[in-house]
Design a protein around this motif. Sequence first.
Motif, PDB file in Angstrom:
ATOM      1  N   TYR A 187       0.838  -1.201   0.000  1.00 20.91           N
ATOM      2  CA  TYR A 187       0.000   0.000   0.000  1.00 20.91           C
ATOM      3  C   TYR A 187       0.871   1.248   0.000  1.00 20.91           C
ATOM      4  N   ALA A 188       0.267   2.357  -0.403  1.00 21.03           N
ATOM      5  CA  ALA A 188       0.947   3.652  -0.423  1.00 21.03           C
ATOM      6  C   ALA A 188       0.048   4.690   0.233  1.00 21.03           C
ATOM      7  N   VAL A 189       0.653   5.815   0.593  1.00 16.40           N
ATOM      8  CA  VAL A 189      -0.123   6.907   1.175  1.00 16.40           C
ATOM      9  C   VAL A 189      -1.197   7.350   0.183  1.00 16.40           C
ATOM     10  N   GLY A 190      -2.435   7.458   0.663  1.00 19.60           N
ATOM     11  CA  GLY A 190      -3.550   7.833  -0.183  1.00 19.60           C
ATOM     12  C   GLY A 190      -4.435   6.669  -0.582  1.00 19.60           C
ATOM     13  N   ASP A 191      -3.933   5.430  -0.411  1.00 22.02           N
ATOM     14  CA  ASP A 191      -4.749   4.262  -0.735  1.00 22.02           C
ATOM     15  C   ASP A 191      -5.889   4.103   0.272  1.00 22.02           C
ATOM     16  N   THR A 192      -6.897   3.360  -0.125  1.00 19.16           N
ATOM     17  CA  THR A 192      -8.045   3.093   0.741  1.00 19.16           C
ATOM     18  C   THR A 192      -8.228   1.589   0.896  1.00 19.16           C
ATOM     19  N   VAL A 205      -5.274   5.474   4.054  1.00 20.42           N
ATOM     20  CA  VAL A 205      -3.891   5.454   4.518  1.00 20.42           C
ATOM     21  C   VAL A 205      -3.314   6.866   4.458  1.00 20.42           C
ATOM     22  N   VAL A 206      -2.934   7.412   5.628  1.00 21.51           N
ATOM     23  CA  VAL A 206      -2.322   8.741   5.661  1.00 21.51           C
ATOM     24  C   VAL A 206      -0.814   8.675   5.903  1.00 21.51           C
ATOM     25  N   GLY A 207      -0.295   7.500   6.291  1.00 20.45           N
ATOM     26  CA  GLY A 207       1.137   7.390   6.529  1.00 20.45           C
ATOM     27  C   GLY A 207       1.520   6.008   7.029  1.00 20.45           C
ATOM     28  N   PHE A 208       2.829   5.857   7.289  1.00 19.48           N
ATOM     29  CA  PHE A 208       3.379   4.600   7.785  1.00 19.48           C
ATOM     30  C   PHE A 208       4.143   4.862   9.079  1.00 19.48           C
ATOM     31  N   LEU A 209       3.995   3.962  10.043  1.00 18.48           N
ATOM     32  CA  LEU A 209       4.707   4.087  11.306  1.00 18.48           C
ATOM     33  C   LEU A 209       6.205   3.868  11.123  1.00 18.48           C
ATOM     34  N   GLU A 210       6.995   4.401  12.065  1.00 19.62           N
ATOM     35  CA  GLU A 210       8.414   4.089  12.103  1.00 19.62           C
ATOM     36  C   GLU A 210       8.589   2.589  12.332  1.00 19.62           C
ATOM     37  N   PRO A 211       9.641   1.975  11.768  1.00 16.77           N
ATOM     38  CA  PRO A 211       9.855   0.535  12.001  1.00 16.77           C
ATOM     39  C   PRO A 211      10.032   0.238  13.486  1.00 16.77           C
ATOM     40  N   ASN A 212       9.594  -0.947  13.884  1.00 17.70           N
ATOM     41  CA  ASN A 212       9.743  -1.437  15.258  1.00 17.70           C
ATOM     42  C   ASN A 212       9.113  -0.499  16.284  1.00 17.70           C
ATOM     43  N   SER A 213       7.929  -0.010  15.975  1.00 18.55           N
ATOM     44  CA  SER A 213       7.205   0.859  16.914  1.00 18.55           C
ATOM     45  C   SER A 213       6.419  -0.022  17.884  1.00 18.55           C
ATOM     46  N   PRO A 214       6.700   0.080  19.214  1.00 16.80           N
ATOM     47  CA  PRO A 214       6.013  -0.781  20.167  1.00 16.80           C
ATOM     48  C   PRO A 214       5.037  -0.017  21.062  1.00 16.80           C
ATOM     49  N   VAL A 215       4.101  -0.751  21.661  1.00 19.17           N
ATOM     50  CA  VAL A 215       3.260  -0.246  22.739  1.00 19.17           C
ATOM     51  C   VAL A 215       3.252  -1.315  23.827  1.00 19.17           C
ATOM     52  N   TYR A 216       2.815  -0.915  25.014  1.00 24.49           N
ATOM     53  CA  TYR A 216       2.607  -1.880  26.095  1.00 24.49           C
ATOM     54  C   TYR A 216       1.168  -2.375  25.997  1.00 24.49           C
ATOM     55  N   TYR A 217       1.016  -3.697  25.892  1.00 22.90           N
ATOM     56  CA  TYR A 217      -0.332  -4.226  25.727  1.00 22.90           C
ATOM     57  C   TYR A 217      -0.480  -5.559  26.449  1.00 22.90           C
ATOM     58  N   LYS A 218      -1.361  -5.583  27.417  1.00 20.56           N
ATOM     59  CA  LYS A 218      -1.707  -6.803  28.160  1.00 20.56           C
ATOM     60  C   LYS A 218      -0.473  -7.542  28.674  1.00 20.56           C
ATOM     61  N   GLY A 219       0.380  -6.802  29.373  1.00 15.47           N
ATOM     62  CA  GLY A 219       1.551  -7.402  29.994  1.00 15.47           C
ATOM     63  C   GLY A 219       2.754  -7.546  29.096  1.00 15.47           C
ATOM     64  N   GLU A 220       2.618  -7.206  27.830  1.00 13.88           N
ATOM     65  CA  GLU A 220       3.740  -7.312  26.896  1.00 13.88           C
ATOM     66  C   GLU A 220       4.319  -5.924  26.657  1.00 13.88           C
ATOM     67  N   PRO A 221       5.546  -5.652  27.173  1.00 13.35           N
ATOM     68  CA  PRO A 221       6.097  -4.292  27.058  1.00 13.35           C
ATOM     69  C   PRO A 221       6.461  -3.899  25.639  1.00 13.35           C
ATOM     70  N   ASN A 222       6.728  -4.874  24.782  1.00 14.07           N
ATOM     71  CA  ASN A 222       7.085  -4.572  23.392  1.00 14.07           C
ATOM     72  C   ASN A 222       6.122  -5.284  22.453  1.00 14.07           C
ATOM     73  N   PHE A 223       4.941  -4.718  22.324  1.00 14.78           N
ATOM     74  CA  PHE A 223       3.932  -5.213  21.381  1.00 14.78           C
ATOM     75  C   PHE A 223       4.132  -4.414  20.099  1.00 14.78           C
ATOM     76  N   TYR A 224       4.856  -5.002  19.125  1.00 14.80           N
ATOM     77  CA  TYR A 224       5.263  -4.258  17.934  1.00 14.80           C
ATOM     78  C   TYR A 224       4.114  -4.142  16.936  1.00 14.80           C
ATOM     79  N   LEU A 225       4.095  -3.008  16.234  1.00 13.94           N
ATOM     80  CA  LEU A 225       2.982  -2.681  15.341  1.00 13.94           C
ATOM     81  C   LEU A 225       3.351  -2.731  13.866  1.00 13.94           C
TER      82      LEU A 225
END
Length: 423
Positions: A187-192, A205-225
């Motif tokens: 996909y590219a920016v602007g796609d639906t 689609v308005v953009g792409f996240l930085e590589p290896n972007s994590p959040v804390y989710y349900k006990g997992e400190p590095n839940f990568y997106l």
Amino acid sequence: MREVFYDLRRNSPITAVKALIVLLVCLSVYNLQSFSHNTDMAIERGFMQQSEYNMYTVIDVLAEPELFSAATDSPHRVAEVADFYDLLNADDTLKIVSVFDQSLLGVEFQGDVGLEDAYSSNFSSSGFYENDERRRVLDVKSVQMNRQAYDFYGLRAQEGRELPWNEVDYASGTIPVLLGNDFKPYYAVGDTIEGWMYEELKFKVVGFLEPNSPVYYKGEPNFYLDRHIVIPYPPQLNGCAGLETKFCGILTFAMINGDITVRKSVGSEEVFRRLNTIGEQSGFTDFTLLNTPAFLLQLGFMRQLIEDNRGLLLGLELVIAAAACVVLYVLNRFLSARRAAKTRVWAMLGAEDARVVAQHRRFWLLEYTCAFVLLVFIARNLPNRDDLALMGAGVLLLGIALVDATIQRGMVLRVLRSAREAK
């Protein structure tokens, strides 16, 4: 230059081995520095900010399917939950960090099965299949979150633009989204992307996240997106104007079942007091609060693991450097023996020591010039490109070159001394 070419023809294999050894040592130092720099940034980004907060989990107590269904079917109850979220979202002390991992039914999805929700999980994979309308669909990984969660975990768009939070309107039928890094080939920016999330929606689609972007989710400190579609929650609910009651109800309950972050200076009593006040004002009190200290403990363990690995890598680097020094010394002795005959000829012809050393210096310069050029070329093309680490590796190469030149100079002078004593 004729002497240099002659020496290169005669000793090129040994010279190449020397340059290769120096190159490998400098590249290992480059990677160690790059790793240290990146982990320091990860700690600063993922630990320092978040360690200033305590985190609590808010969950509703409508666990029974009948109670939950009755609540989501009632416009009055849905309005209470929406008011609860809006009041909590507007509080200056309590920050609700809402993240919900849920698959998105992608219609005519362009990616591969590696982006399926069941991929790399304990769930069985369904792969691509046809929906009721005979269209090709896939259950795609997605995560929904509010703006506080996006900011709290330091997420950023690498390409395109950030999420336009104030423009998020579910009633419009089109929602702006960010895609993880692994979506770039498809996909590219602007796609639906057409999909189903509670009801049929379109995701622009308005953009792409930085590589290896994590959040804390349900006990997992590095839940990568990297393999997820990031779907923003609306900034306010306000009774979900324009949405069907059932859809609004499911959305609001998903949004309030999240985490509350408060600075450590705020005590638990104040947290309870504020939540109770918000519950009374909104009319929604069917919730409970759980303290989750495991969040900070796991981040602490993660940081310790990084530090331990850094120490291990540093120790390994020292062993590699020591072994390289021994090998370089042996190769210098071998090269000195191969060049000894020519060195003795210069001595018998009456050449001064400085002139002979200058002749040899051109051989040494060639070795380290090759190593430096290869170092810059390889480092510039590595995925972990780091100019600061390259500068450090370059300084190391210069230091090795100076020490090595001093050692080789001593070997040349010993050959000259022995040649003159033999006359």
